[in-house]
Structures are given as structure tokens and as C-alpha cells.
Motif scaffolding. Structure first.
Motif, PDB file in Angstrom:
ATOM      1  N   GLU A 253       0.836  -1.198   0.000  1.00 57.69           N
ATOM      2  CA  GLU A 253       0.000   0.000   0.000  1.00 57.69           C
ATOM      3  C   GLU A 253       0.873   1.250   0.000  1.00 57.69           C
ATOM      4  N   LEU A 254       0.440   2.251  -0.752  1.00 55.78           N
ATOM      5  CA  LEU A 254       1.127   3.539  -0.739  1.00 55.78           C
ATOM      6  C   LEU A 254       0.981   4.199   0.628  1.00 55.78           C
ATOM      7  N   ASN A 255       2.011   4.906   1.050  1.00 62.22           N
ATOM      8  CA  ASN A 255       1.981   5.614   2.331  1.00 62.22           C
ATOM      9  C   ASN A 255       0.987   6.778   2.228  1.00 62.22           C
ATOM     10  N   PRO A 256      -0.109   6.759   2.992  1.00 66.70           N
ATOM     11  CA  PRO A 256      -1.121   7.819   2.858  1.00 66.70           C
ATOM     12  C   PRO A 256      -0.687   9.158   3.444  1.00 66.70           C
ATOM     13  N   SER A 257       0.294   9.148   4.351  1.00 64.44           N
ATOM     14  CA  SER A 257       0.706  10.405   4.993  1.00 64.44           C
ATOM     15  C   SER A 257       2.214  10.424   5.236  1.00 64.44           C
ATOM     16  N   PRO A 258       3.016  10.491   4.165  1.00 64.04           N
ATOM     17  CA  PRO A 258       4.469  10.548   4.333  1.00 64.04           C
ATOM     18  C   PRO A 258       4.883  11.818   5.074  1.00 64.04           C
ATOM     19  N   GLN A 259       5.908  11.694   5.924  1.00 62.74           N
ATOM     20  CA  GLN A 259       6.308  12.802   6.785  1.00 62.74           C
ATOM     21  C   GLN A 259       7.498  13.595   6.252  1.00 62.74           C
ATOM     22  N   ARG A 260       8.268  13.010   5.380  1.00 57.18           N
ATOM     23  CA  ARG A 260       9.497  13.670   4.948  1.00 57.18           C
ATOM     24  C   ARG A 260       9.196  14.868   4.050  1.00 57.18           C
ATOM     25  N   ASN A 261       9.863  15.961   4.308  1.00 51.98           N
ATOM     26  CA  ASN A 261       9.669  17.161   3.502  1.00 51.98           C
ATOM     27  C   ASN A 261      10.523  17.096   2.234  1.00 51.98           C
ATOM     28  N   ILE A 262       9.884  17.306   1.095  1.00 53.23           N
ATOM     29  CA  ILE A 262      10.580  17.407  -0.185  1.00 53.23           C
ATOM     30  C   ILE A 262      10.355  18.823  -0.691  1.00 53.23           C
ATOM     31  N   ALA A 263      11.436  19.574  -0.834  1.00 56.74           N
ATOM     32  CA  ALA A 263      11.334  21.015  -1.089  1.00 56.74           C
ATOM     33  C   ALA A 263      10.535  21.347  -2.345  1.00 56.74           C
ATOM     34  N   ASP A 264      10.679  20.548  -3.387  1.00 58.54           N
ATOM     35  CA  ASP A 264       9.927  20.804  -4.624  1.00 58.54           C
ATOM     36  C   ASP A 264       8.713  19.881  -4.722  1.00 58.54           C
ATOM     37  N   GLY A 265       8.124  19.584  -3.574  1.00 58.38           N
ATOM     38  CA  GLY A 265       6.978  18.673  -3.527  1.00 58.38           C
ATOM     39  C   GLY A 265       5.779  19.156  -4.316  1.00 58.38           C
ATOM     40  N   ALA A 266       5.598  20.479  -4.408  1.00 56.76           N
ATOM     41  CA  ALA A 266       4.442  21.014  -5.137  1.00 56.76           C
ATOM     42  C   ALA A 266       4.487  20.616  -6.609  1.00 56.76           C
ATOM     43  N   SER A 267       5.669  20.710  -7.224  1.00 54.19           N
ATOM     44  CA  SER A 267       5.793  20.314  -8.632  1.00 54.19           C
ATOM     45  C   SER A 267       5.780  18.795  -8.768  1.00 54.19           C
ATOM     46  N   LEU A 268       6.268  18.094  -7.755  1.00 49.83           N
ATOM     47  CA  LEU A 268       6.271  16.635  -7.778  1.00 49.83           C
ATOM     48  C   LEU A 268       4.854  16.079  -7.773  1.00 49.83           C
ATOM     49  N   ASP A 269       3.962  16.698  -7.004  1.00 50.58           N
ATOM     50  CA  ASP A 269       2.622  16.142  -6.806  1.00 50.58           C
ATOM     51  C   ASP A 269       1.764  16.134  -8.058  1.00 50.58           C
ATOM     52  N   SER A 270       2.188  16.829  -9.107  1.00 49.04           N
ATOM     53  CA  SER A 270       1.418  16.830 -10.352  1.00 49.04           C
ATOM     54  C   SER A 270       1.810  15.679 -11.276  1.00 49.04           C
ATOM     55  N   LYS A 271       2.803  14.876 -10.878  1.00 50.83           N
ATOM     56  CA  LYS A 271       3.301  13.799 -11.729  1.00 50.83           C
ATOM     57  C   LYS A 271       2.675  12.460 -11.349  1.00 50.83           C
ATOM     58  N   TRP A 272       2.646  11.542 -12.316  1.00 49.90           N
ATOM     59  CA  TRP A 272       2.026  10.236 -12.076  1.00 49.90           C
ATOM     60  C   TRP A 272       2.766   9.426 -11.027  1.00 49.90           C
ATOM     61  N   TYR A 273       4.053   9.700 -10.844  1.00 51.04           N
ATOM     62  CA  TYR A 273       4.864   8.920  -9.915  1.00 51.04           C
ATOM     63  C   TYR A 273       4.958   9.558  -8.526  1.00 51.04           C
ATOM     64  N   ALA A 274       4.190  10.615  -8.254  1.00 49.80           N
ATOM     65  CA  ALA A 274       4.334  11.377  -7.010  1.00 49.80           C
ATOM     66  C   ALA A 274       4.157  10.512  -5.762  1.00 49.80           C
ATOM     67  N   LYS A 275       3.082   9.726  -5.697  1.00 53.12           N
ATOM     68  CA  LYS A 275       2.809   8.937  -4.491  1.00 53.12           C
ATOM     69  C   LYS A 275       3.856   7.845  -4.290  1.00 53.12           C
TER      70      LYS A 275
END
Length: 327
Positions: A253-275
């Protein structure tokens, strides 16, 4: 690797690259001939000889080596008898375009649909489990019948496209129209089916040419194309999914609430591989250290290309981690 499947859903571990644009004069060609007595030469005016776009010759379902291949003409070693099927296939040389750090194949049309053909007895076609099974053979390769449940009001093309997808070994018949995988666009197919002919329900067999004005090809590895970081981690997650399934008999199962901060997470979240990326980057070794380091300023930069050194480093850490996790 390209044929490995994810245990949970049967999709490919390594996703292919789709394309439908070819270099000028080096497009995909499928030409079918029925020979006349003594025929030895076969004219293909649209074919331009190129080592990057070879021609394959299939005679009655068997590949043969021709005597010569020239621009516009194929010559076989020996004359053939009449009535023999000869199919000449050039798979084309895909065009490439620059996309950030990649030279990549691409698509020139988007209204794609699977190649299809109407059967001769389309109007009286029927499907029944009580009659002979439907069959489809393409150049000696037998495909499997895929049943698609299409309800009233559904868009037939869309439903069949979603069901057939990139499967290479399936075919669909709906209301007397046969649909084949994308890679068989322009190919002759021998179809066996049931129809009411002259008032009698009977099985019949015919050869059709399936065609589409826009297909989405996904039949090459493109080994010289670089890999983006995000795609690489999508591949790692798919491998992890299979390992997890085999060692635990449970679905990863994908982690529903990952805790690690990724600085460019906003741009990452628009990609198919984000989760998948966020799930992997949240994992730690038993000593509490993160398995995968981020880049400068805690960024991931998933659209950047990977070097061989990066790939080896990440694979080494991945192997070390899964060995620790599942031992």
C-alpha cells in the motif's frame, strides 16, 4: 524486464514509451500480396531502403530471407506459386524530439483507437458460448478473445480502448466489428466467428485488414533514451511491490501520509509517480537513516535525467534496504 508484471494488477513493471510519429520516408508499412504464378518481385513504392527500417517478409505465416531489398522493391530467392499470401512489414524508424534532458519518441495524434474491420457477415453476426469459439490469427500468432461488457449509452470506441489498452495478445469482436491491438494496424487477420448465413447459424472464417487512422504504439524499449528520476523511482516502487507481495502475500500500500519534507513537492505532486516517490523517500533503514537521499536543498527534481552513477547508487541502497526489510 519489459515483460515483468506487477503481481497485484498485472501491469508492466517497466512502462513502455508511446509514439506514433516516424522519420520522414521511414514510416511503418504493412503490404499484403496474393501471388500470381511465378511471382518473385513485390513492389512497395512507399518504402525507402534504410538499415534503420528493415523489411520483414512473411510467406504463408513463415518469415523468409529475401534475395534483395531495394527502395520500392523486394525480390525473393525463388518464384512462388499462385495464391500464396506474402506480407512485407517495415516497422518504421520513430522520430525523436528534445524534451528537457531527453531525446524521446512522441505522438503526433491523440484521437487514437484500435485498428478494426467490419466482418463480411456483420449484420447477422452473433456471439454464443453454445457455438464454436471465436478465433483470431495474425501471421500465425493466435490471439485470445477478450469479452468487453458494453452497456447501452456507452461509447463503444472508448470502452474497447480502455479494455484492450496495450495488450498484445487479445482481440475484441463487438456487433460484427473486430478490434485488434495497436501494433497490428494494417495487418491481415484471419477471423473465425458465428453468423446467420442464408438462414442457418454457422461458423465462418475470413481474412480482414484491420486499420486505424491513429494508433498509440508501445512496442519498443528505446534502450538509448535516458530515464528521468521520477520514472526510475516508479520502476523501483513496482519492483518493491512484487517483492512485498512474494514475501508477505499482501498487497503493498502507498503511504497515505508521508512525513518527509521534499522542497519541490508542489511540482512533484502533479506527476504520475508522485505517491510512489513520496512513499519510497519516507522509508528508513533500521538505524533510522533515510534509504534514499535527496538532492541539493532537499529537492527531488523528478524531471531531471539520471546518470548511470545515480542509478547504481540508488539500486545498491534499494537492494540493501529490501534485504534488511524482508530477511
Amino acid at each position: 524486464m519489459t515483460r515483468l508484471k506487477i503481481d497485484a494488477d498485472g501491469t508492466d513493471v517497466l512502462q513502455g514509451m508511446t509514439y506514433n510519429v516516424f522519420e520522414t520516408g521511414q514510416g511503418r508499412i504493412v503490404k499484403r500480396f496474393i501471388t500470381v504464378e511465378g511471382q518473385q518481385e513485390f513492389l512497395i513504392p512507399e518504402y525507402n531502403y534504410s538499415a534503420k527500417n528493415p523489411v520483414y517478409i512473411i510467406v504463408n505465416g513463415v518469415e523468409v530471407v529475401p534475395e534483395s531489398i531495394e527502395t520500392g522493391k523486394i525480390t525473393l530467392t525463388n518464384p512462388l506459386s499462385s495464391g500464396i499470401e506474402v506480407v512485407c512489414i517495415a516497422y518504421g524508424n520513430p522520430a525523436m524530439k528534445r524534451d528537457g534532458c531527453l531525446d524521446t519518441p512522441y505522438e503526433g495524434c491523440s484521437n487514437y483507437h484500435h485498428p478494426y474491420a467490419a466482418l463480411k457477415h456483420k449484420d447477422t453476426y452473433f456471439f454464443s458460448l453454445n457455438h464454436a469459439p471465436e478465433t483470431c490469427t495474425v501471421l500465425g500468432v493466435k490471439l485470445k478473445r477478450l469479452i468487453v461488457n458494453i452497456k447501452a449509452g456507452d461509447d463503444v470506441t472508448t470502452e474497447i480502448r480502455n479494455a484492450l489498452g496495450f495488450q498484445r495478445d487479445k482481440f475484441v469482436i463487438h456487433e460484427g466489428i473486430v478490434y485488434l491491438p495497436y501494433q497490428y494496424n494494417g495487418f491481415p487477420a484471419v477471423i473465425g466467428y458465428n453468423a446467420n448465413i442464408n438462414g442457418v447459424n454457422k461458423r465462418t472464417v475470413e481474412t480482414v485488414i484491420v486499420e486505424s487512422t491513429c494508433v498509440r504504439l508501445n512496442d519498443r524499449l528505446f534502450p538509448n533514451v535516458n530515464l528521468r528520476r521520477g520514472e526510475f523511482f516508479g520502476l523501483l516502487y513496482n519492483l518493491l511491490s512484487n517483492l512485498h507481495n512474494r514475501y508477505t502475500d499482501t498487497k503493498l500500500e502507498l503511504n497515505p501520509s508521508p512525513q518527509r519534507n521534499i522542497a519541490d513537492g508542489a511540482s512533484l505532486d502533479s506527476k504520475w509517480y508522485a505517491k510512489q516517490v513520496r512513499t519510497l523517500f519516507d522509508e528508513k533503514f533500521m538505524d533510522g537513516c533515510y534509504v534514499f537521499p535527496l538532492y541539493a536543498d532537499d529537492k527531488f527534481e523528478g524531471q531531471e535525467c539520471m546518470t548511470r552513477a545515480e542509478a547504481v547508487t540508488y539500486l545498491n541502497r534499494f537492494i540493501e534496504w529490501v534485504t534488511e526489510k524482508y530477511r
